[in-house]
Design a protein around this motif. Sequence first.
Motif, PDB file in Angstrom:
ATOM      1  N   VAL A   1     -16.001  29.315 -40.053  1.00 37.61           N
ATOM      2  CA  VAL A   1     -14.525  29.538 -39.529  1.00 37.61           C
ATOM      3  C   VAL A   1     -14.063  29.982 -38.189  1.00 37.61           C
ATOM      4  O   VAL A   1     -13.257  29.812 -38.310  1.00 37.61           O
ATOM      5  N   ILE A   2     -15.096  31.285 -37.613  1.00 42.52           N
ATOM      6  CA  ILE A   2     -14.619  31.860 -36.440  1.00 42.52           C
ATOM      7  C   ILE A   2     -14.607  30.974 -34.876  1.00 42.52           C
ATOM      8  O   ILE A   2     -14.102  29.742 -34.694  1.00 42.52           O
ATOM      9  N   LEU A   3     -15.992  30.428 -35.331  1.00 41.02           N
ATOM     10  CA  LEU A   3     -16.845  30.027 -34.035  1.00 41.02           C
ATOM     11  C   LEU A   3     -16.284  28.699 -34.793  1.00 41.02           C
ATOM     12  O   LEU A   3     -16.592  27.519 -33.797  1.00 41.02           O
ATOM     13  N   PHE A   4     -16.677  27.969 -35.335  1.00 45.69           N
ATOM     14  CA  PHE A   4     -16.503  26.212 -36.276  1.00 45.69           C
ATOM     15  C   PHE A   4     -17.305  25.385 -35.456  1.00 45.69           C
ATOM     16  O   PHE A   4     -17.141  23.967 -35.806  1.00 45.69           O
ATOM     17  N   PHE A   5     -18.145  25.294 -35.003  1.00 43.45           N
ATOM     18  CA  PHE A   5     -19.028  24.529 -34.122  1.00 43.45           C
ATOM     19  C   PHE A   5     -19.631  23.914 -35.069  1.00 43.45           C
ATOM     20  O   PHE A   5     -19.768  22.280 -34.767  1.00 43.45           O
ATOM     21  N   SER A   6     -20.339  24.162 -36.259  1.00 46.67           N
ATOM     22  CA  SER A   6     -21.738  23.148 -37.031  1.00 46.67           C
ATOM     23  C   SER A   6     -20.208  21.998 -37.927  1.00 46.67           C
ATOM     24  O   SER A   6     -21.014  21.456 -37.690  1.00 46.67           O
ATOM     25  N   LEU A   7     -19.342  22.748 -38.087  1.00 48.47           N
ATOM     26  CA  LEU A   7     -18.484  21.847 -38.358  1.00 48.47           C
ATOM     27  C   LEU A   7     -18.829  20.240 -37.894  1.00 48.47           C
ATOM     28  O   LEU A   7     -19.020  19.280 -38.441  1.00 48.47           O
TER      29      LEU A   7
ATOM     30  N   LEU B   1     -16.012  19.427 -26.816  1.00 50.26           N
ATOM     31  CA  LEU B   1     -15.736  20.152 -27.557  1.00 50.26           C
ATOM     32  C   LEU B   1     -16.355  21.216 -27.756  1.00 50.26           C
ATOM     33  O   LEU B   1     -14.925  21.962 -28.426  1.00 50.26           O
ATOM     34  N   ASN B   2     -16.191  22.116 -26.611  1.00 49.61           N
ATOM     35  CA  ASN B   2     -16.882  23.226 -25.634  1.00 49.61           C
ATOM     36  C   ASN B   2     -15.064  23.349 -25.721  1.00 49.61           C
ATOM     37  O   ASN B   2     -14.434  24.893 -25.739  1.00 49.61           O
ATOM     38  N   VAL B   3     -14.294  23.119 -25.522  1.00 48.31           N
ATOM     39  CA  VAL B   3     -13.358  22.918 -25.102  1.00 48.31           C
ATOM     40  C   VAL B   3     -11.756  22.771 -25.944  1.00 48.31           C
ATOM     41  O   VAL B   3     -11.199  24.042 -26.194  1.00 48.31           O
ATOM     42  N   THR B   4     -12.213  22.314 -27.070  1.00 49.18           N
ATOM     43  CA  THR B   4     -11.735  21.431 -28.297  1.00 49.18           C
ATOM     44  C   THR B   4     -11.867  23.499 -28.734  1.00 49.18           C
ATOM     45  O   THR B   4     -10.609  24.135 -29.501  1.00 49.18           O
ATOM     46  N   GLN B   5     -13.057  24.161 -28.861  1.00 49.07           N
ATOM     47  CA  GLN B   5     -13.339  25.127 -30.064  1.00 49.07           C
ATOM     48  C   GLN B   5     -13.018  26.371 -29.055  1.00 49.07           C
ATOM     49  O   GLN B   5     -12.100  27.013 -29.168  1.00 49.07           O
ATOM     50  N   LYS B   6     -12.686  26.496 -27.460  1.00 48.27           N
ATOM     51  CA  LYS B   6     -11.954  27.358 -27.064  1.00 48.27           C
ATOM     52  C   LYS B   6     -10.418  27.513 -27.144  1.00 48.27           C
ATOM     53  O   LYS B   6      -9.144  28.490 -27.427  1.00 48.27           O
ATOM     54  N   PHE B   7     -10.104  26.461 -27.363  1.00 47.80           N
ATOM     55  CA  PHE B   7      -8.451  26.106 -27.412  1.00 47.80           C
ATOM     56  C   PHE B   7      -8.447  26.546 -28.863  1.00 47.80           C
ATOM     57  O   PHE B   7      -7.353  27.289 -29.239  1.00 47.80           O
ATOM     58  N   LEU B   8      -8.995  25.995 -30.141  1.00 47.82           N
ATOM     59  CA  LEU B   8      -8.841  26.649 -31.124  1.00 47.82           C
ATOM     60  C   LEU B   8      -8.604  28.129 -31.003  1.00 47.82           C
ATOM     61  O   LEU B   8      -7.564  28.906 -32.284  1.00 47.82           O
ATOM     62  N   GLU B   9      -9.824  29.457 -30.305  1.00 47.31           N
ATOM     63  CA  GLU B   9      -9.774  30.431 -30.579  1.00 47.31           C
ATOM     64  C   GLU B   9      -8.804  31.009 -30.044  1.00 47.31           C
ATOM     65  O   GLU B   9      -7.795  31.866 -30.249  1.00 47.31           O
ATOM     66  N   ASN B  10      -8.069  30.422 -28.353  1.00 47.83           N
ATOM     67  CA  ASN B  10      -7.221  31.264 -28.082  1.00 47.83           C
ATOM     68  C   ASN B  10      -5.915  30.751 -28.511  1.00 47.83           C
ATOM     69  O   ASN B  10      -4.584  31.647 -28.484  1.00 47.83           O
ATOM     70  N   ASN B  11      -5.625  30.111 -29.556  1.00 50.28           N
ATOM     71  CA  ASN B  11      -4.430  29.339 -30.295  1.00 50.28           C
ATOM     72  C   ASN B  11      -4.576  29.605 -31.407  1.00 50.28           C
ATOM     73  O   ASN B  11      -3.608  28.614 -32.124  1.00 50.28           O
ATOM     74  N   ILE B  12      -4.774  30.691 -32.324  1.00 50.47           N
ATOM     75  CA  ILE B  12      -5.554  30.263 -32.779  1.00 50.47           C
ATOM     76  C   ILE B  12      -3.742  31.148 -33.663  1.00 50.47           C
ATOM     77  O   ILE B  12      -4.027  30.677 -35.340  1.00 50.47           O
ATOM     78  N   ARG B  13      -3.301  31.381 -33.792  1.00 53.32           N
ATOM     79  CA  ARG B  13      -1.963  32.326 -34.289  1.00 53.32           C
ATOM     80  C   ARG B  13      -1.027  30.416 -34.119  1.00 53.32           C
ATOM     81  O   ARG B  13      -0.199  30.908 -35.836  1.00 53.32           O
ATOM     82  N   ASP B  14      -0.952  30.531 -33.176  1.00 50.80           N
ATOM     83  CA  ASP B  14      -0.300  28.769 -33.541  1.00 50.80           C
ATOM     84  C   ASP B  14      -0.693  28.221 -34.463  1.00 50.80           C
ATOM     85  O   ASP B  14      -0.441  27.619 -35.279  1.00 50.80           O
ATOM     86  N   VAL B  15      -2.281  27.464 -34.329  1.00 52.27           N
ATOM     87  CA  VAL B  15      -2.595  26.943 -35.549  1.00 52.27           C
ATOM     88  C   VAL B  15      -2.681  27.100 -36.760  1.00 52.27           C
ATOM     89  O   VAL B  15      -2.642  26.764 -37.644  1.00 52.27           O
TER      90      VAL B  15
ATOM     91  N   ARG C   1     -10.724  36.227 -36.431  1.00 54.41           N
ATOM     92  CA  ARG C   1     -11.671  35.826 -35.773  1.00 54.41           C
ATOM     93  C   ARG C   1     -11.813  37.127 -34.668  1.00 54.41           C
ATOM     94  O   ARG C   1     -12.533  37.001 -34.574  1.00 54.41           O
ATOM     95  N   ASP C   2     -11.066  38.467 -35.032  1.00 53.62           N
ATOM     96  CA  ASP C   2     -11.617  39.469 -33.393  1.00 53.62           C
ATOM     97  C   ASP C   2     -13.273  40.032 -34.421  1.00 53.62           C
ATOM     98  O   ASP C   2     -13.952  40.678 -33.782  1.00 53.62           O
TER      99      ASP C   2
ATOM    100  N   PRO D   1     -20.156  38.405 -44.610  1.00 49.70           N
ATOM    101  CA  PRO D   1     -20.079  36.881 -45.176  1.00 49.70           C
ATOM    102  C   PRO D   1     -18.998  35.818 -45.471  1.00 49.70           C
ATOM    103  O   PRO D   1     -18.882  34.903 -45.518  1.00 49.70           O
ATOM    104  N   GLU D   2     -17.578  36.717 -45.097  1.00 49.38           N
ATOM    105  CA  GLU D   2     -16.291  36.127 -45.108  1.00 49.38           C
ATOM    106  C   GLU D   2     -16.755  35.145 -43.927  1.00 49.38           C
ATOM    107  O   GLU D   2     -16.185  34.376 -43.647  1.00 49.38           O
ATOM    108  N   CYS D   3     -17.495  35.473 -43.423  1.00 52.03           N
ATOM    109  CA  CYS D   3     -17.474  34.589 -41.644  1.00 52.03           C
ATOM    110  C   CYS D   3     -18.112  33.396 -41.708  1.00 52.03           C
ATOM    111  O   CYS D   3     -17.968  32.962 -40.569  1.00 52.03           O
TER     112      CYS D   3
END
Length: 619
Positions: free
Chosen positions: A17-23, A39-53, A81-82, A91-93
């Motif tokens: 859920v939070i790192l999403f990389f393996s998807l 792809l790392n940039v995309t991942q960082k974007f998701l982490e930094n903008n999780i509220r908007d996503v 996320r935190d 488990p929930e992660c």
Amino acid sequence: MKVNTGAMLSIRSIGSVILFFSLVESLTLPKAPQQKDYLNVTQKFLENNIRDVATVAFAQFIQEATYEEITGLGEQMVHHRDKCIANVQLPECSQIAIHVMQDKICGVKELSNKYRLSECCTNDTSERRLCFFQRKNVDVSFLTPFQVPDPEKGCQEFEEDQDAFLNHYIYEIARRNPFVFAPTLLSLAAHYKEVSTSCCQEENKHECFHTKVTTITNDLKDISAKQQNLCGVLRQFGPKGVKLLKVVEISQKFPKIDFKELDILLKDVPTMIDGCCEGDVVHCFHSEAKMINYICSKPDSISSKIRDCCQLTAPQRGECIMIHSENDDKPEDLSLGAKIFTEGDDVCQHLHEDKENILTEFLYEYSRQHPELPLTVLLSIGVMYEKLLERCCKTENPKECYGHGEEEFLRVTAETQAITKLECGYFQILGEEGFLNQCLLRLTKKAPQLSPQELISHSQKLAASFTKCCPLGEGQAFACVDNAVRLILGELCGINKNRTINPSVDNCCKSLPAFRSWCFNNLTADETYTPPIFLPEVFTFNITLCQKMEQQRKRRELIVNLVQQKPLSAVEQVMQVLSDFSKMMDCCETEERETCFKEEIMNRTKAVLAHHGLIYLHL
């Protein structure tokens, strides 16, 4: 949405859920060396903008929810996320994002009860996803029309807290566009931020916002129609329907692309679109990023016109390439590739060995050769070609038989183009408002069960498309009109299979998108329709009719109400009533307007309607 369920589960069950990389790692596109960084940039974007996503997902799942309720759910995702960053082994992660988000919704009992989500929440994860998808509502008339904040007030809010200001904008556009993909919405929000930054520095803020926000709003309308249509095609016709549609789109946009590269791009398209339509925002971001990154890694062999787009970051890059970039220049001698399919000796052998791919390859060759043709025409030619081979390959001389295919394709193209030319001719004679009235009259006869609001909305879009397309010249107008009509009919038919209007319209909606417009053109008035009980207030007018916008609204509603009362009435009757309706505006010129409307208009209206047999005399 059940599309290739096994493949979807194998892709989605891996993701965190939070790192999403393996998807991302599970997608089939090959990786270029420079892809990992992006792809790392995309991942960082998701982490930094999780509220908007998260706001996009939650607002599309529960369109009725208040901003405060959506914000509360968003805060839960930030906390999640935190927590997972601190300990990813929890488990929930290990759950995928869409399941976590729907868990959060169902976990707030007051929310699930208030918005009647209990049925969805009691299902298991796969059925729950489908349930949430099916309750997404394209008709947002239950929401108040979205208004851009007053520039002075908006600029003050923007300067005080940009993040909160933009998050509220994301909430408003997401709930009104439940099938627009998350990357697209956040890209438009980024444009809105640029507009706000620029316009808040201007002396005339109102004019600046009006001009620039109108562009964003129009973009959103166009993109919403296209992506909603994709969701409908996937829902009704499965992965194959989406694949054929995308073959045409990509081949026209990137005519230099090699078929093997096109085939690589197409493999993940159905699951990408499925995730985006369902609201699996993380899967949508990652799968789009992977596809766009592959395209950008091959500018020489795919397209040279996307270099500037490829310099952008998530999520603007995908929108720039797939929506706003120009079609690349057509290579020379493309006709040779298409001729193989109508002049080659081994066509029937190819059909026997790989029936599905021969259609895909034919569409690829024919679409890149004809970037000027509408998508529906190319799809219909594809279907014709498939049937042509099935027939010809059973004959003694197949080559002689399918050798006449190009003649048939040109005939269909010419017939469709002639219809567009004829309609544009009508449009030039009638003007936009007159053409709209004709669209409204014809559409109401065919689908009188629809609400006046929906009938007017579809007719307005049809008239607007002709206003935009017909002046472009015969060649461009053809594709412009046809593509616009395809999207409007897709919106009318809806996304979920359980929508019914009447047997004839439903039958057209079940037909392939390539043949819908032909089907609708041939529909007559719905003879199964039972008119509603007559309501006198529907034909009651008052002084507000003297306002131009109200007069226009009432005229359009009058057409719908007249046809819904007497669906088999002649077109001339309805148009005469409209003419008489216009004459009734004399009251607006008198000093005693209110008295005139009270005493005269109702009597004159009843007399006119009764005279034309459109309402009963006992009124």
